[in-house]
Design a protein around this motif. Structure first.
Motif, PDB file in Angstrom:
ATOM      1  N   VAL A 179       0.839  -1.237   0.019  1.00  0.00           N
ATOM      2  CA  VAL A 179       0.061  -0.024  -0.079  1.00  0.00           C
ATOM      3  C   VAL A 179       1.095   1.239  -0.103  1.00  0.00           C
ATOM      4  O   VAL A 179       0.726   2.334  -0.714  1.00  0.00           O
ATOM      5  N   ARG A 180       1.935   1.384   0.753  1.00  0.00           N
ATOM      6  CA  ARG A 180       2.798   2.208   0.850  1.00  0.00           C
ATOM      7  C   ARG A 180       3.545   2.597  -0.232  1.00  0.00           C
ATOM      8  O   ARG A 180       4.038   3.637  -0.615  1.00  0.00           O
ATOM      9  N   HIS A 181       3.983   1.478  -1.001  1.00  0.00           N
ATOM     10  CA  HIS A 181       4.733   1.562  -2.183  1.00  0.00           C
ATOM     11  C   HIS A 181       3.701   2.181  -3.208  1.00  0.00           C
ATOM     12  O   HIS A 181       4.253   3.093  -3.858  1.00  0.00           O
ATOM     13  N   VAL A 182       2.488   1.851  -3.306  1.00  0.00           N
ATOM     14  CA  VAL A 182       1.541   2.393  -4.039  1.00  0.00           C
ATOM     15  C   VAL A 182       1.404   3.754  -4.117  1.00  0.00           C
ATOM     16  O   VAL A 182       1.397   4.443  -4.989  1.00  0.00           O
ATOM     17  N   VAL A 183       1.382   4.138  -2.863  1.00  0.00           N
ATOM     18  CA  VAL A 183       1.036   5.656  -2.479  1.00  0.00           C
ATOM     19  C   VAL A 183       2.301   6.328  -2.936  1.00  0.00           C
ATOM     20  O   VAL A 183       2.262   7.471  -3.467  1.00  0.00           O
ATOM     21  N   SER A 184       3.382   5.982  -2.670  1.00  0.00           N
ATOM     22  CA  SER A 184       4.647   6.311  -2.993  1.00  0.00           C
ATOM     23  C   SER A 184       4.826   6.788  -4.604  1.00  0.00           C
ATOM     24  O   SER A 184       5.071   7.964  -4.811  1.00  0.00           O
ATOM     25  N   LEU A 185       4.472   5.661  -5.216  1.00  0.00           N
ATOM     26  CA  LEU A 185       4.413   5.766  -6.942  1.00  0.00           C
ATOM     27  C   LEU A 185       3.547   7.008  -7.254  1.00  0.00           C
ATOM     28  O   LEU A 185       3.650   7.969  -8.133  1.00  0.00           O
ATOM     29  N   SER A 205      -4.936   4.531 -11.637  1.00  0.00           N
ATOM     30  CA  SER A 205      -5.028   3.347 -12.189  1.00  0.00           C
ATOM     31  C   SER A 205      -3.739   2.490 -11.616  1.00  0.00           C
ATOM     32  O   SER A 205      -2.699   2.907 -11.783  1.00  0.00           O
ATOM     33  N   ILE A 206      -3.889   1.077 -11.456  1.00  0.00           N
ATOM     34  CA  ILE A 206      -2.957   0.275 -10.949  1.00  0.00           C
ATOM     35  C   ILE A 206      -3.002  -0.937 -11.592  1.00  0.00           C
ATOM     36  O   ILE A 206      -4.151  -1.461 -12.082  1.00  0.00           O
ATOM     37  N   LYS A 207      -1.591  -1.628 -11.678  1.00  0.00           N
ATOM     38  CA  LYS A 207      -1.703  -2.949 -12.353  1.00  0.00           C
ATOM     39  C   LYS A 207      -0.805  -3.939 -11.519  1.00  0.00           C
ATOM     40  O   LYS A 207       0.098  -3.269 -10.521  1.00  0.00           O
ATOM     41  N   ILE A 229      -8.776   2.311  -9.954  1.00  0.00           N
ATOM     42  CA  ILE A 229      -9.033   1.370 -10.881  1.00  0.00           C
ATOM     43  C   ILE A 229      -8.064   0.527 -11.406  1.00  0.00           C
ATOM     44  O   ILE A 229      -6.830   0.783 -11.369  1.00  0.00           O
ATOM     45  N   TYR A 230      -8.359  -0.996 -11.557  1.00  0.00           N
ATOM     46  CA  TYR A 230      -7.208  -2.065 -12.136  1.00  0.00           C
ATOM     47  C   TYR A 230      -7.190  -1.807 -13.521  1.00  0.00           C
ATOM     48  O   TYR A 230      -8.365  -2.139 -14.190  1.00  0.00           O
ATOM     49  N   ASP A 231      -6.037  -2.039 -14.006  1.00  0.00           N
ATOM     50  CA  ASP A 231      -5.661  -1.792 -15.446  1.00  0.00           C
ATOM     51  C   ASP A 231      -4.507  -2.309 -15.850  1.00  0.00           C
ATOM     52  O   ASP A 231      -3.454  -1.780 -15.616  1.00  0.00           O
ATOM     53  N   GLU A 232      -4.665  -3.606 -16.377  1.00  0.00           N
ATOM     54  CA  GLU A 232      -3.290  -4.498 -16.718  1.00  0.00           C
ATOM     55  C   GLU A 232      -2.666  -4.023 -17.928  1.00  0.00           C
ATOM     56  O   GLU A 232      -1.755  -4.428 -18.221  1.00  0.00           O
ATOM     57  N   SER A 233      -3.319  -2.824 -18.801  1.00  0.00           N
ATOM     58  CA  SER A 233      -2.684  -2.545 -19.946  1.00  0.00           C
ATOM     59  C   SER A 233      -1.744  -1.504 -19.739  1.00  0.00           C
ATOM     60  O   SER A 233      -1.277  -0.907 -20.785  1.00  0.00           O
ATOM     61  N   LEU A 234      -1.617  -0.851 -18.569  1.00  0.00           N
ATOM     62  CA  LEU A 234      -0.701   0.141 -18.064  1.00  0.00           C
ATOM     63  C   LEU A 234       0.991  -0.271 -18.551  1.00  0.00           C
ATOM     64  O   LEU A 234       0.990  -1.387 -18.389  1.00  0.00           O
ATOM     65  N   GLU A 235       1.583   0.784 -18.897  1.00  0.00           N
ATOM     66  CA  GLU A 235       3.006   0.528 -19.112  1.00  0.00           C
ATOM     67  C   GLU A 235       3.563   0.524 -17.923  1.00  0.00           C
ATOM     68  O   GLU A 235       4.869   0.025 -17.562  1.00  0.00           O
ATOM     69  N   GLY A 236       3.420   1.394 -16.605  1.00  0.00           N
ATOM     70  CA  GLY A 236       3.964   1.359 -15.509  1.00  0.00           C
ATOM     71  C   GLY A 236       3.098   0.599 -14.611  1.00  0.00           C
ATOM     72  O   GLY A 236       2.187   0.226 -14.750  1.00  0.00           O
ATOM     73  N   ALA A 237       3.519   0.612 -13.282  1.00  0.00           N
ATOM     74  CA  ALA A 237       2.648   0.211 -12.255  1.00  0.00           C
ATOM     75  C   ALA A 237       1.581   0.988 -11.694  1.00  0.00           C
ATOM     76  O   ALA A 237       0.237   0.467 -11.410  1.00  0.00           O
ATOM     77  N   VAL A 238       1.703   2.148 -12.046  1.00  0.00           N
ATOM     78  CA  VAL A 238       0.478   3.199 -11.720  1.00  0.00           C
ATOM     79  C   VAL A 238       0.259   4.244 -12.733  1.00  0.00           C
ATOM     80  O   VAL A 238       1.218   4.742 -13.243  1.00  0.00           O
ATOM     81  N   SER A 239      -0.790   5.014 -12.749  1.00  0.00           N
ATOM     82  CA  SER A 239      -1.373   5.923 -13.818  1.00  0.00           C
ATOM     83  C   SER A 239      -2.366   6.819 -13.150  1.00  0.00           C
ATOM     84  O   SER A 239      -3.124   6.321 -12.554  1.00  0.00           O
TER      85      SER A 239
END
Length: 329
Positions: A179-185, A205-207, A229-239
């Motif tokens: 969770v903290r890593h996603v927040v950091s990104l 958006s995250i994948k 939102i979950y999106d597996e088509s992302l280029e990075g980990a979050v958008s």
């Protein structure tokens, strides 16, 4: 000073160049942070809830800090038993940072609102922490103990039993790390886009990360987004969706106004329990902004009323809006 000396290489017979900066870092990162948490707890203290019994809270943050506390007990105890003081002191820095900048910050509103399990959790964590600190900072630990102890407690922290940790929940520690890593990104994306956290955004958006509802709620609050939102088509980990609609922009302006009023309360030395009257002179557009969030504004800043009139207050500019604000106790 004692903590610094016990944590440095001299404890292993190695050479050391005394560092005043290192002592100052311990003061700010460990002692002052812990003292700030104790002070905050004192503002909303409820002695009737104070117990050393196990607390079966369902709140993810309560469960996480309890797991981190068990981890702290385990690490400090093992290294104390090996007479390795430098290793025994090492976990305190990160734990107190977690307690102050993550648990307390994320739980601040629930504690203010009187959440029983949050108060019980924080109390137990604080008392356990000072017991563990007692061998390293005996006087500071004793001072905090005297502030926290109840009639049934030992008269001194140095007469209290050494804490025994529960089984460490490694899963919740690992999950909170994600969770903290996603927040950091997400915060990194905000910084790159030049958008303050106080400005709400529509979505993140995250994948590759599977988060529970309570974990998603933390991410939404930390990043100030309406949805994840979950999106597996992302280029990075979050958008991050950086498009700011008119509605989101107005909410961002409200949050800026809220911050300005809270800053004025602090500058006037008001306590959180002090009830104020707000005087605000502004344009028609500014009045519309205030009216939209009036009920929430009154509650958050602790005001009994808002007087929309001319005053000799402080000028605050938010985008094209101007507010003249005065805070009266």
């Amino acid at each position: 000073l004692r903590f610094y000396l016990m944590s440095c290489p001299v404890m292993k017979g190695e050479d050391v160049n005394f560092s005043e900066k290192a002592v100052q870092d311990i003061t700010s990162k460990i002692i002052s942070r812990l003292d700030n948490v104790v002070t905050f707890y004192g503002l909303y203290r409820d002695v009737s809830l104070e117990t050393d019994e196990d607390i079966n809270s369902e709140n993810i943050l309560d469960r996480w800090i309890n797991a981190r506390m068990s981890q702290l007990i385990d690490e400090v105890t093992k290294n104390m038993e090996m007479y390795d003081m430098s290793l025994a002191t090492r976990p305190f820095d990160l734990f107190i940072e977690d307690l102050s900048t993550w648990y307390l910050r994320r739980s601040r509103e629930t504690l203010k609102d009187g959440d029983k399990e949050a108060k019980m959790t924080l109390y137990k964590v604080l008392k356990t922490t000072v017991k563990l600190l007692a061998p390293f900072t005996p006087f500071i630990a004793e001072d905090i103990w005297q502030k926290l102890k109840n009639p049934s407690d030992a008269s001194s922290v140095h007469l209290a039993d050494w804490p025994k940790g529960e089984e460490i929940d490694e899963n919740i520690i690992s999950e909170m790390g994600i969770v903290r890593h996603v927040v950091s990104l997400g915060l990194e994306s905000r910084q790159k886009a030049g958008i303050k956290v106080r400005q709400p955004l529509q979505s993140l958006s995250i994948k590759s990360y599977v988060l529970s509802k309570s974990q998603i709620d933390i991410v939404k609050d930390e990043l100030n987004v309406k949805s994840v939102i979950y999106d597996e088509s992302l280029e990075g980990a979050v958008s991050l969706d950086t498009h700011i609609t008119l509605e989101l922009r107005k909410e961002g302006q409200y949050r800026e106004l809220l911050r300005a009023i809270q800053d004025m309360r602090k500058e006037k030395g008001l306590n959180p329990s002090d009830v104020i009257t707000l005087q605000i002179a502004t344009s028609v557009e500014g009045q519309e902004l205030i009216n939209t969030w009036k009920d929430e504004l009154l509650k958050v800043v602790g005001a009994e009323s808002i007087d929309i009139s001319e005053n000799e207050g402080v000028e605050v500019k938010i985008d094209e809006l101007t507010f003249i604000i005065n805070v009266l106790k």
